[in-house]
Design a protein around this motif. Structure first.
Motif, PDB file in Angstrom:
ATOM      1  N   ILE A 190       0.360   4.420   6.874  1.00  0.00           N
ATOM      2  CA  ILE A 190       1.604   3.689   6.618  1.00  0.00           C
ATOM      3  C   ILE A 190       1.355   2.213   6.902  1.00  0.00           C
ATOM      4  CG2 ILE A 190       4.074   3.545   7.070  1.00  0.00           C
ATOM      5  CD1 ILE A 190       3.104   6.289   6.100  1.00  0.00           C
TER       6      ILE A 190
ATOM      7  N   GLN B  16       3.786   8.104  -2.526  1.00  0.00           N
ATOM      8  CA  GLN B  16       2.346   7.941  -2.382  1.00  0.00           C
ATOM      9  C   GLN B  16       1.943   6.785  -1.457  1.00  0.00           C
ATOM     10  OE1 GLN B  16       1.406  10.554  -3.569  1.00  0.00           O
ATOM     11  NE2 GLN B  16       3.140  10.931  -4.890  1.00  0.00           N
ATOM     12  N   LYS B  17       0.908   7.081  -0.655  1.00  0.00           N
ATOM     13  CA  LYS B  17       0.279   6.121   0.249  1.00  0.00           C
ATOM     14  C   LYS B  17      -1.196   6.497   0.364  1.00  0.00           C
ATOM     15  CE  LYS B  17       4.479   5.858   3.095  1.00  0.00           C
ATOM     16  NZ  LYS B  17       5.200   7.025   2.546  1.00  0.00           N
TER      17      LYS B  17
ATOM     18  N   GLN C  40      -3.020   3.663  -8.489  1.00  0.00           N
ATOM     19  CA  GLN C  40      -3.306   4.869  -7.721  1.00  0.00           C
ATOM     20  C   GLN C  40      -4.600   5.510  -8.200  1.00  0.00           C
ATOM     21  OE1 GLN C  40      -1.171   8.441  -8.778  1.00  0.00           O
ATOM     22  NE2 GLN C  40      -1.025   9.117  -6.653  1.00  0.00           N
TER      23      GLN C  40
ATOM     24  N   ARG D  82       3.319  -1.237   6.767  1.00  0.00           N
ATOM     25  CA  ARG D  82       4.640  -1.840   6.624  1.00  0.00           C
ATOM     26  C   ARG D  82       4.495  -3.353   6.557  1.00  0.00           C
ATOM     27  NH1 ARG D  82       9.193   0.542   7.674  1.00  0.00           N
ATOM     28  NH2 ARG D  82       8.116   2.122   8.922  1.00  0.00           N
TER      29      ARG D  82
ATOM     30  N   TYR E  69       0.836  -1.193   0.000  1.00  0.00           N
ATOM     31  CA  TYR E  69       0.000   0.000   0.000  1.00  0.00           C
ATOM     32  C   TYR E  69       0.881   1.258   0.000  1.00  0.00           C
ATOM     33  CZ  TYR E  69      -3.332  -3.592   1.137  1.00  0.00           C
ATOM     34  OH  TYR E  69      -4.089  -4.747   1.101  1.00  0.00           O
ATOM     35  N   TYR E  70       1.864   1.260  -0.895  1.00  0.00           N
ATOM     36  CA  TYR E  70       2.770   2.383  -1.082  1.00  0.00           C
ATOM     37  C   TYR E  70       3.330   2.288  -2.496  1.00  0.00           C
ATOM     38  CZ  TYR E  70       5.955  -1.405   0.241  1.00  0.00           C
ATOM     39  OH  TYR E  70       6.598  -2.614   0.319  1.00  0.00           O
ATOM     40  N   SER E  71       3.861   3.420  -2.994  1.00  0.00           N
ATOM     41  CA  SER E  71       4.345   3.435  -4.377  1.00  0.00           C
ATOM     42  C   SER E  71       5.833   3.163  -4.496  1.00  0.00           C
ATOM     43  CB  SER E  71       4.031   4.790  -5.022  1.00  0.00           C
ATOM     44  OG  SER E  71       4.741   5.823  -4.365  1.00  0.00           O
TER      45      SER E  71
ATOM     46  N   PRO F 102       7.658   1.933   2.297  1.00  0.00           N
ATOM     47  CA  PRO F 102       6.761   2.383   3.368  1.00  0.00           C
ATOM     48  C   PRO F 102       7.310   3.561   4.167  1.00  0.00           C
ATOM     49  CG  PRO F 102       7.739   0.242   3.894  1.00  0.00           C
ATOM     50  CD  PRO F 102       8.040   0.517   2.459  1.00  0.00           C
TER      51      PRO F 102
END
Length: 357
Positions: A103, A72-73, A343, A105, A62-64, A67
């Motif tokens: 965030i 982007q998140k 996204q 991780r 869940y990040y580009s 983390p």
């Protein structure tokens, strides 16, 4: 996510602190919206969803990029710009841009992901128009390379500064002056990036460029940077000891018809290591109104005796006037990681008021 009663006391304290800090940008957002009728200003609401898959962690992400990185998140945010005007026109600008990001991780393949909320500040500066140059103070872009004028705030693909070779934003002060042939800028900042630290760290940089992008469709820049900088990623301090920065760089942007070319190269010492990095982004707009864009980005760097290169591909679709959908694929040679990220980026004006209205 962990249950509150079973959470470790230190993590519980950190969660409380994060909650308190999260109230600040929310309060600012509501206050600014309430003051929308007082002066010339722009206010935007931002929301984004990020989800993808990484072959390295072998599970959804869940990040580009990372983390810890500021890229982007899943997040909610605002973008606020206020102009101060007099009889002779605008004389100052206040810009505040922030997010409350989730965030996530990833742990081991069979483990439970760790999550937290993190407030993030991007722009937070006051810019003053003087008889000579513009002067800014706060959190803004240092005067080095492509990132000094190219905003990656909402994009999936990252510049060299986003990749860790410099800072996309830094705390300090700077000046810049526009000319008919180009511009000159300089900055003196903390050399810490998103967070503020005072550990003997600092960064000075300057850039001179030829060409006015909005008129000539070309801008060629040369940059120099010197200081003792900190190794940070997002708000994470990875090394508390400042390291030598001594870099020279060149960047080039060319916009022709529906084609975009962006180059960035730097060489010297970064974080005490001999460093060489280069980056090229090619973009083609496949729709006359810019609703469909395809971008390809190869990047290469060598630092501390270790080298890596990445290849990225991104497709952007402007679904509505406020919603952009992006899908990006990245292959990293060093880690042999393949990432696919989707996204949904929503950016909508909330209010604009003028004294003359």
């Amino acid at each position: 996510m962990e249950e509150w009663g079973k959470m470790d006391p230190q993590r519980k304290e950190g969660t409380i602190r994060t909650f308190h800090y999260s109230i600040i940008p929310l309060f600012l957002f509501l206050s600014l919206a309430h003051r929308g009728e007082a002066a010339d200003q722009l206010l935007y609401f931002e929301a984004q969803g990020i989800a993808g898959y990484s072959s390295l962690v072998k599970k959804p992400i869940y990040y580009s990029m990372n983390p810890d990185a500021e890229m982007q998140k899943p997040s909610l945010g605002f973008d606020y710009l206020k102009r101060f005007s007099g009889e002779s026109g605008d004389w100052a600008t206040l810009a505040v841009q922030g997010r409350l990001a989730l965030i996530v991780r990833p742990e081991e393949a069979e483990g439970e992901d760790r999550t937290k909320l993190e407030p993030q500040i991007y722009n937070a500066y006051f810019k003053l128009k003087t008889p000579g140059p513009y002067v800014w103070v706060g959190h803004n872009r240092p005067a080095f390379g492509l990132s000094s004028y190219f905003d990656s705030h909402g994009l999936l693909l990252g510049t060299l500064a986003i990749q860790g070779f410099g800072y996309d934003r830094d705390w300090g002060a700077g000046i810049y002056k526009d000319f008919s042939w180009g511009d000159i800028s300089a900055s003196a900042t903390t050399g810490s990036g998103m967070p503020i630290y005072f550990k003997g760290n600092y960064m000075t940089s300057a850039r001179v460029s030829y060409g006015v992008l909005s008129q000539d469709n070309i801008n060629l820049g040369f940059s120099l940077g010197y200081g003792n900088t900190l190794d940070t990623m997002g708000y994470k301090l990875r090394n508390p000891d400042p390291q030598t920065m001594m870099l020279a760089g060149a960047d080039l942007t060319i916009l022709r018809n529906n084609l975009e070319h962006r180059f960035d190269v730097l060489a010297g010492q970064w974080l005490g290591s001999d460093t060489y990095a280069l980056f090229y982004r090619f973009g083609i707009n496949l729709h006359p109104e810019g609703r469909l864009k395809v971008e390809i980005q190869p990047a290469y760097w060598r630092t501390g005796g270790e080298e890596d290169y990445q290849l990225s591909l991104c497709v952007s679709v402007l679904a509505t006037s406020n919603l952009t959908v992006r899908l990006a694929y990245t292959n990293d040679h060093l880690t042999n990681e393949n990432m696919l990220v989707l996204q949904l980026y929503y950016y909508r004006p909330v209010t604009f008021r003028s004294k003359s209205q």
